[in-house]
Design an enzyme around this catalytic site. Structure first.
Site: not given
Ligand code: AR6
Length: 172
Positions: A10, A24, A33-34, A117, A119
């Protein structure tokens, strides 16, 4: 010797000089993750982000880490996957490269990335992982301050994809 490590975890718990946020373009928080980073850092992170007036896709901006164990958070909006012909690969590379450049400018030694990107933004993992690994390894060849980069994977599939991509790069 500068190094790159891929592991489970994490990112909000990582004691790095900087962690990268898959943000974003508003930089005002979101899910994934954000959301986790904003939650762990506390409300001062959002206050700091409000002063940054957003960020373009592939660019990066920096704040302090507030309640996080990391000193800094580097915020980068990765590209939203639209089929692959809208410059997504270059934009993803820019996100990694610009984040690393900012870390270098702030004299960070250790930098932790999430899988940007792949997720909510639906960039295919098997396409994103080689871009990330190659960009990070290339950067480490000439960086002065940044010596250790971590790819912090949140699930099995993500970790396997990055390990496979990195192994292929190392064999070349
Ligand atoms: N630690 C590490 N990785 C994580 C964690 C964590 N705590 N939580 C999730 N992930 P995403 P994106 C992983 O959707 O695709 C947001 O709403 C997750 O499993 O977080 O770049 C922003 O505000 C995945 O493998 O990011 C944007 O609107 C990876 O992090 C949008 O999502 C990225 O997933 C960005 O989308």
């Amino acid at each position: 010797m500068n190094g790159f490590q891929i592991f489970f975890g994490d990112i909000t718990t990582i004691h790095a000089d900087a962690i990268v946020n898959a943000a974003n373009t508003t930089l005002l928080g979101g899910g994934g993750v954000d959301g986790a980073i904003h939650c762990a850092a506390g409300p001062d992170l959002l206050k700091a982000c409000r002063t940054l007036h957003g960020c373009q896709t592939g660019e990066a901006k920096i704040t302090k880490g507030y309640r996080l164990p990391a000193t800094y958070v580097i915020h980068t909006p990765g590209p939203i996957w639209q089929g692959g012909s809208c410059g997504e690969a270059d934009l993803l590379k820019n996100s990694y490269q610009n984040s690393l450049k900012l870390a270098e400018a702030y004299h960070c030694h250790t930098v932790a990335f999430p899988s940007i990107s792949t997720g909510v933004y639906h960039f295919p993992l098997e396409k994103a992982a080689p871009i990330a690994c190659q960009t990070i390894r290339d950067f480490l060849k000439s960086s002065k301050h940044v010596t250790e980069v971590f790819m912090v994977c949140f699930d099995d599939e993500t970790k396997a994809a990055y390990e496979k991509a990195d192994a292929a790069i190392q064999q070349i």
